[in-house]
Structure formats: structure tokens, C-alpha cells
Design a protein around this motif. Structure first.
Motif, PDB file in Angstrom:
ATOM      1  N   THR A  13       5.969  -3.793  28.019  1.00 17.13           N
ATOM      2  CA  THR A  13       7.064  -4.000  28.615  1.00 17.13           C
ATOM      3  C   THR A  13       7.351  -2.641  29.807  1.00 17.13           C
ATOM      4  O   THR A  13       8.120  -3.076  30.501  1.00 17.13           O
ATOM      5  N   GLN A  14       6.250  -1.721  29.646  1.00 15.60           N
ATOM      6  CA  GLN A  14       6.598  -0.617  30.585  1.00 15.60           C
ATOM      7  C   GLN A  14       5.130   0.085  30.771  1.00 15.60           C
ATOM      8  O   GLN A  14       4.804   0.290  29.479  1.00 15.60           O
ATOM      9  N   VAL A  16       3.743   3.476  31.300  1.00 19.78           N
ATOM     10  CA  VAL A  16       3.806   4.881  31.207  1.00 19.78           C
ATOM     11  C   VAL A  16       2.606   5.725  31.603  1.00 19.78           C
ATOM     12  O   VAL A  16       1.557   5.524  31.404  1.00 19.78           O
TER      13      VAL A  16
END
Length: 49
Positions: A13-14, A16
């Protein structure tokens, strides 16, 4: 603009930044779906520096 990220990790979802081979954290993106697909392949073992 649509950007692609080649990853074999499901459910992201993200994105990094992770430590790259050149000692800096990066997230790699591309505008080409085919290039992102190349990052999903592990056909050749990574070399060690």
C-alpha cells in the motif's frame, strides 16, 4: 502519468525506500510496464561487490 514498480511482494500500500547497492535509499519507478516486469524476474543471481 501512470508509474510502475516491479515487486514480488503482494499487498503493498506504500512504497518505502530501501538501501540500494550504492548505499542510498531509493524507490525505483518506470513509465513502462515491460521494464517493471523485468524487475520481477530473478533469472540471474545478483553479483556481490
Amino acid at each position: 502519468m501512470l508509474l510502475y514498480h516491479g515487486s514480488n511482494t503482494t499487498g503493498l500500500t506504500q512504497l518505502v525506500p530501501k538501501q540500494a547497492d550504492h548505499d542510498r535509499p531509493y524507490v525505483y519507478l518506470t513509465t513502462t510496464e515491460q521494464v517493471a516486469a523485468l524487475y520481477l524476474c530473478n533469472a540471474v543471481e545478483r553479483s556481490y561487490y
